[in-house]
Scaffold this active site. Structure first.
Site, PDB file in Angstrom:
ATOM      1  N   ASP A 179       0.834  -0.992  -0.044  1.00  0.00           N
ATOM      2  CA  ASP A 179       0.177  -0.034   0.059  1.00  0.00           C
ATOM      3  C   ASP A 179       0.637   1.170   0.140  1.00  0.00           C
ATOM      4  OD1 ASP A 179       0.819   0.596   2.613  1.00  0.00           O
ATOM      5  OD2 ASP A 179      -1.282   0.139   3.530  1.00  0.00           O
ATOM      6  N   LEU A 180       0.353   2.329  -0.122  1.00  0.00           N
ATOM      7  CA  LEU A 180       1.012   3.683  -0.452  1.00  0.00           C
ATOM      8  C   LEU A 180       1.145   4.407   0.955  1.00  0.00           C
ATOM      9  CD1 LEU A 180      -0.286   4.883  -3.954  1.00  0.00           C
ATOM     10  CD2 LEU A 180       2.041   3.737  -3.345  1.00  0.00           C
ATOM     11  N   ASP A 222      -5.610   2.382  -2.018  1.00  0.00           N
ATOM     12  CA  ASP A 222      -4.262   2.210  -2.188  1.00  0.00           C
ATOM     13  C   ASP A 222      -3.545   0.835  -1.888  1.00  0.00           C
ATOM     14  OD1 ASP A 222      -4.449   2.659   0.512  1.00  0.00           O
ATOM     15  OD2 ASP A 222      -2.755   3.798   0.754  1.00  0.00           O
TER      16      ASP A 222
END
Length: 298
Positions: A179-180, A222
């Protein structure tokens, strides 16, 4: 001695005359067009339709390759040779541009052959249009509309397929979850349009960082996943480091201080889907706890 000049040959199925003195033309008579339409309607796969149509065209002229270019991508007949000279035809149906049909042949297509092909295109249009619509529906069902990556439902199917293959053939694999970091602040500060640009850029980084045997998925938001066709920690480590390096070197992501956290695990034939996912998720949690912008294995 009497001179005899053979000027033309009539094909059995149609009343057209075709020049005789060339190797371009095939002597086998094509089937009736209504037979071709019936065969084209037996599949909704675009490549399958091109295979059927190419088989028909080969009864008329020498054909080495056949491709169809559309907004949905490139499709082609089986073992299509695109190294020869291309001959392109635009296909339209009721004012809608379907795409371009490209023939590849070592011979120049004469006006007679071109006219015959254009007649055959009328048989192809509706089956091809239906196959394109079916392909589009499948894409919507299996692909994330923003990034073009496979979606969560497709991930579930891929994971089960890989597990079954692992049990039968003892070919293990790996799961990577990503994920970001700091992504929420992009949406909050600059809006969802800019957030979408960041997601698309990250998706491009993922697809360019893996091999052809691997697959990338977006779950939503994300959250992303990669199924890696390799059971080695070193392979996962190399891919994770490659992704993080490209994220850090990306102007768009660096501008918004967006990085990525990664967790990965190796699957075995004794695992179930939930166990594999839980371990990879545990690795992602460890990466977050370790300060983010890093990868951890479980």
């Amino acid at each position: 001695m009497e001179n005899v000049h053979i000027l033309a040959q009539r094909t059995p199925s149609r009343g057209d005359y075709i020049p005789f003195a060339t190797d371009q033309y095939v002597s086998q008579a094509p089937e009736q067009p209504n037979t071709l339409v019936e065969k084209l309607q037996t599949t909704l796969e675009v490549n399958g339709i091109l295979d059927i149509f190419a088989g028909y065209v080969k009864r008329i002229t020498d054909l080495a390759g056949l491709q169809f270019h559309s907004s949905q991508g490139l499709f082609q007949m089986h073992q299509s040779d695109d190294q020869l000279k291309p001959y392109t035809f635009d296909l339209e149906l009721n004012g809608q541009h379907l795409g371009q049909l490209v023939y590849f042949s070592k011979y120049s297509l004469s006006g007679t052959i071109r006219a015959r092909l254009m007649q055959l295109h009328t048989c192809l249009l509706y089956p091809l249009r239906n196959a394109l619509m079916y392909h589009r529906v499948l894409q919507l069902a299996t692909k994330d509309t923003l990034t073009g990556l496979y979606n969560r439902s497709q991930f579930n199917e891929y994971l089960e397929t890989k597990l079954e293959r692992s049990r039968r053939h003892h070919r293990n694999f790996s799961l990577m979850l990503l994920d970001l970091d700091n992504f929420k602040q992009v949406n909050d500060k600059y809006g969802h349009k800019k957030g979408d640009e960041v997601l698309v850029e990250f998706a491009n980084i993922l697809t360019s960082s893996i091999r052809a045997t691997d697959a990338v998925f977006r779950f939503g938001g994300d959250e992303f996943a990669v199924l890696i066709d390799d059971p080695a920690f070193t392979t996962n480590k190399v891919i994770a480091e490659r992704i993080m390096e490209r994220v850090n070197n990306c102007n768009l992501l660096a501008k918004h201080e967006v990085t990525t956290s990664i967790g990965f695990t190796l699957a075995s034939s004794q695992d179930c889907a939930n166990e594999i996912f839980a371990r990879a998720d545990g690795g992602l949690y460890k990466a977050k706890e370790s300060g983010r912008n890093c990868a951890r294995a479980v």
